[in-house]
Design an enzyme around this catalytic site. Structure first.
Site, short mmCIF file in Angstrom:
data_model
loop_
_atom_site.label_atom_id
_atom_site.label_comp_id
_atom_site.label_asym_id
_atom_site.label_seq_id
_atom_site.Cartn_x
_atom_site.Cartn_y
_atom_site.Cartn_z
N SER A 58 0.83 -1.20 0.00
CA SER A 58 0.00 0.00 0.00
C SER A 58 0.87 1.26 0.00
O SER A 58 1.68 1.45 -0.90
CB SER A 58 -0.96 -0.04 1.19
OG SER A 58 -1.99 0.92 1.07
N ASP B 48 -9.93 -5.15 -4.25
CA ASP B 48 -9.26 -4.33 -3.25
C ASP B 48 -10.18 -3.16 -2.95
O ASP B 48 -10.49 -2.36 -3.82
CB ASP B 48 -7.91 -3.85 -3.80
CG ASP B 48 -7.07 -3.10 -2.78
OD1 ASP B 48 -7.65 -2.47 -1.87
OD2 ASP B 48 -5.83 -3.13 -2.90
N HIS C 131 -7.17 -6.06 0.29
CA HIS C 131 -6.05 -5.12 0.29
C HIS C 131 -4.84 -5.59 1.11
O HIS C 131 -3.71 -5.57 0.63
CB HIS C 131 -6.52 -3.76 0.80
CG HIS C 131 -5.43 -2.73 0.79
ND1 HIS C 131 -4.82 -2.31 -0.38
CD2 HIS C 131 -4.82 -2.05 1.80
CE1 HIS C 131 -3.90 -1.41 -0.10
NE2 HIS C 131 -3.86 -1.24 1.21
#
Length: 253
Positions: free
Chosen positions: A96, A197, A227
């Site tokens: 991320s 996601d 995610h």
């Protein structure tokens, strides 16, 4: 869920072992909890590992609102320098916003890095609130948290239950700088991204693949994870593929 207690798993990890180094960067409002199983696997493989706790994380969202992208970048830059001092070759990995930081390190220090591994990396967002964020951050300190987007029941990254908006704006500025320099990345890349996601839009992976200059690129779609894929059903796939990638790109370094 990581098998370690939350208090232990949320701490930074520093292990000196072999002459191959692996730097692992966690995501926004998270902590090393989300990356600890990955880091532990890398240690088991005999690599020297750094998994730093980013400033403002692992404490409170209010404290995080007082930190910036440069603060987070400074923490991973220091960890990279430590590994470079003792290892002949280093690979950087990130999830991320940790992927954002990984990309930025690849832009700033390409000579210090043998390759990068990205899991659901972020360089932009299509969320409506982003357009008004520069004003909204002065009116509202936080919004609902974005943690624990995980398909696997019972798994948790123990992130903040609120999203600090000044910190989001700092991340947005970091995205912009990183996005503008994507063409400068020519290192080997392993990109793993989830088909579903709920935090980072698929446009991120597409944009990164379109803009980077790397010729050694491996893309893997994660079919069973959301995610926080490092704690999800595809975690072992991520770990296996990243170990193989690290060994390959550092073999002749």
């Amino acid at each position: 869920m990581t098998s370690l207690p939350k208090a232990t798993a949320s701490q930074p990890l520093s292990v000196d072992a072999g002459d191959i180094g692996v730097l692992i960067c966690h995501g926004f409002t998270g902590s090393p909890v989300s990356m600890r199983p990955w880091a532990d696997r890398m240690v088991t493989e005999g690599f020297s590992v750094r998994l730093p706790l980013l400033p403002g994380h692992g404490t409170s969202w209010q404290e995080m609102n007082r930190t910036t992208f440069d603060d987070w970048l400074g923490a991973v830059t220091a960890a990279l320098a430590e590994l470079r001092e003792r290892c002949r070759s280093v690979v950087v990995c990130g999830l991320s916003m940790g992927g954002t930081l990984t990309l930025r390190l690849a832009q700033l220090y390409p000579e210090a890095i043998a390759g990068i591994v990205l899991v659901n990396p972020a360089v932009m967002s299509l969320r409506r609130e982003m357009a008004v964020l520069p004003v909204l951050k002065h009116l509202v300190p936080s919004l609902k948290g974005i943690t624990d987007d995980i398909a696997k029941p019972g798994a948790s990254e123990f992130g903040y239950d609120r999203t600090p908006l000044k910190a989001v704006d700092a991340m947005r500025k970091g995205w912009a700088v990183t996005r503008a320099d994507l063409g400068g990345i020519a290192l080997p890349v392993l990109l793993l991204h989830s088909r579903v996601d709920h935090v980072v839009e698929p446009e991120n992976a597409r944009l990164i693949l379109e803009k980077i200059s790397s010729t050694d690129v491996t893309e893997i779609v994660l079919e069973r994870s959301y995610h926080v894929a490092t704690l999800d059903y595809d975690a072992d796939l991520i770990f296996d593929e990243s170990v193989a990638f690290v060994r390959r790109v550092t073999k002749e370094q």
